[in-house]
Design an enzyme around this catalytic site. Structure first.
Site, mmCIF file in Angstrom:
data_model
loop_
_atom_site.group_PDB
_atom_site.id
_atom_site.type_symbol
_atom_site.label_atom_id
_atom_site.label_comp_id
_atom_site.label_asym_id
_atom_site.label_seq_id
_atom_site.Cartn_x
_atom_site.Cartn_y
_atom_site.Cartn_z
ATOM 1 N N ASP A 1 8.671 4.857 3.791
ATOM 2 C CA ASP A 1 8.980 3.955 4.442
ATOM 3 C C ASP A 1 9.487 2.676 3.528
ATOM 4 O O ASP A 1 10.127 1.646 3.870
ATOM 5 C CB ASP A 1 8.257 3.417 5.640
ATOM 6 N N LYS B 1 10.979 7.884 16.419
ATOM 7 C CA LYS B 1 10.614 8.545 15.100
ATOM 8 C C LYS B 1 10.163 10.076 15.311
ATOM 9 O O LYS B 1 10.857 10.905 14.479
ATOM 10 C CB LYS B 1 9.933 7.741 14.152
ATOM 11 N N GLN C 1 3.489 1.778 11.352
ATOM 12 C CA GLN C 1 4.621 1.075 12.278
ATOM 13 C C GLN C 1 4.084 -0.442 12.134
ATOM 14 O O GLN C 1 2.960 -0.885 12.217
ATOM 15 C CB GLN C 1 4.462 1.570 13.664
#
Lengths: 282, 282
Positions: B122, B55, B99
């Site tokens: 996200d 990412k 994450q």
């Protein structure tokens, strides 16, 4: 011809309210203050006036204080938000109910979101919806919560069963589907754009009709032995299910009236007392 | 035997990232500061380290700054929440990615909720989930958002079609079902407790496999001409769909890799730039 067993929402709601009244009385004994539900009504729509009055009456009978805020029809979103925020911050108010629909000139979502989730005993905030979706602590929307209580009362375990929810409103269809999914049902959402609703209903072990269209669900489509929950409200005490034909095929069915309707208010009262019990200092 | 058309996520993602890079450059020209994504990693799980690095690389290529916060495996929920709150308040950070999965000793939901929804690029917060459920402004979960973009790219209109979502996770199955419902599909959620998954898949015009079980969806169950979206990730580049058999029956199908996967990161980058564009003072 066989007849389905009726799911008696009136009787179950009465037991819930009796239990709630005991908890309210106990709370008043311990703290000196009864649980308090604030009801907020915008305008004077006769049906809404009737609903609010009914809720206030039920509160009184259960030992729950109700505080009514009547706002003129011309109230703006900002004014309504201000009222709801003030009630959210008022420590003497434990639950808040905004009677809806509000007028079309008001941003209903903005109004709902002004309610502190800890006082959202009607289960209308996004926070409450998320909690229902993910099994987190929080209040449930009252009708979906009432439906789940009825299923439990009649020993209907949704796990592994096909549930068809007809309707996708923010406080009924969507959350009841999420509650059923959380109980491991295989959930299908149907709505006005659904093609061949009949064939989907025919596969359903549990049907929840929550769309407000008189007798949309035909008895001939009900799977023999299915559980039929009619959360529809239409003029003349007519539900979303064609009761007379459905009752000959279903295993369990909610009557209209006397099925889902009484459960909605019972859950509202129960959650108001729960909110009062959980407030700081109790 | 006919072959389905492949839904080329790699190509679509590339176009989205190119457009995103232009917007990032334009924003830097106008404001002097590039968009900034904060990545937060707890522990050193090799797969997670790889994902985060990937990412970061994609961010750099698109002109998005990334700021990495590496926390030890023993980080507590409170410490992680503190880190995420600080990033939420830091005006030089525009998007935040935690994450996940985080370790089992951490309350993942509490961590997600520490992310300001305006920086939730996200799409993991309850606020973002609610927005997806009700068509409100907000960020989408990246994989569901990527799936919807793929459907649009290949002119798949979900309205009135039967969509079967296999999986009910908080950031994939549940939200993609809500996005499809918002586009007027008739949506069925299937999962590990679903009986007779095959017969449900056979009725689906759109299948979204999002459960992480290799080749769970058998090609013989795919309705001829159906759209098959494989969002599964399993070791060895194997999806949740038995591709070799499904490709002979589907009308459109996502390959693994090269289907949904690239879309997820593309949406992450795009939302990061959008968050930066919307920040106060721009």
């Amino acid at each position: 011809m066989s007849q389905a067993q009726l799911m008696d929402g009136t009787a179950l709601a009465r037991r819930i309210v009796e239990d709630t009244a005991k908890r309210a009385a106990d709370l008043k004994d311990r703290t000196g203050a009864a649980p308090c539900l604030a009801t907020v009504l915008v305008g004077e729509d006769p049906a809404s006036v009737t609903y609010v009055r009914m809720k206030q009456n039920r509160c009184r009978k259960a030992g729950i204080e109700s505080r009514h805020v009547a706002l003129p029809a011309a109230t703006t979103t900002a004014e309504l938000v201000g009222t709801l925020r003030a009630l959210s911050e008022d420590p003497t108010v434990h639950g808040i109910l905004l009677q809806h629909p509000v007028g079309p000139h008001i941003d209903e979502r903005a109004a709902f979101e002004a309610i502190d989730p800890r006082k959202d005993v009607d289960g209308v905030t996004l926070s409450s919806y998320s909690a229902m979706s993910f099994g987190l602590p929080g209040f449930v929307s009252c009708t979906p919560g009432g439906i789940m209580r009825l299923l439990d009362e009649y020993d209907v375990d949704p796990a592994g069963r096909r549930a068809v929810v007809v309707g996708r409103s923010a406080i009924l269809g969507k959350p009841v589907g999420m509650l059923l999914l959380g109980r491991d049902a295989t959930v299908t959402y149907c709505h006005s754009r659904t093609k061949d609703l009949s064939s989907l209903v025919r596969e359903a072990d549990i049907v929840v009709a929550a769309v407000g269209r008189p007798r949309l669900i035909r008895g001939e489509d009900v799977k023999p032995g299915a559980v039929v929950i009619d959360a529809g409200y239409n003029p003349g005490n007519v539900g979303d299910v064609d009761f007379d034909t459905a009752v000959t095929r279903a295993g369990l069915i909610t009557p209209v009236p006397g099925g889902v309707g009484p459960m909605t208010i019972a859950v509202l009262l129960e959650q108001t007392v729960a909110a009062a019990e959980r407030r700081p200092g109790v």
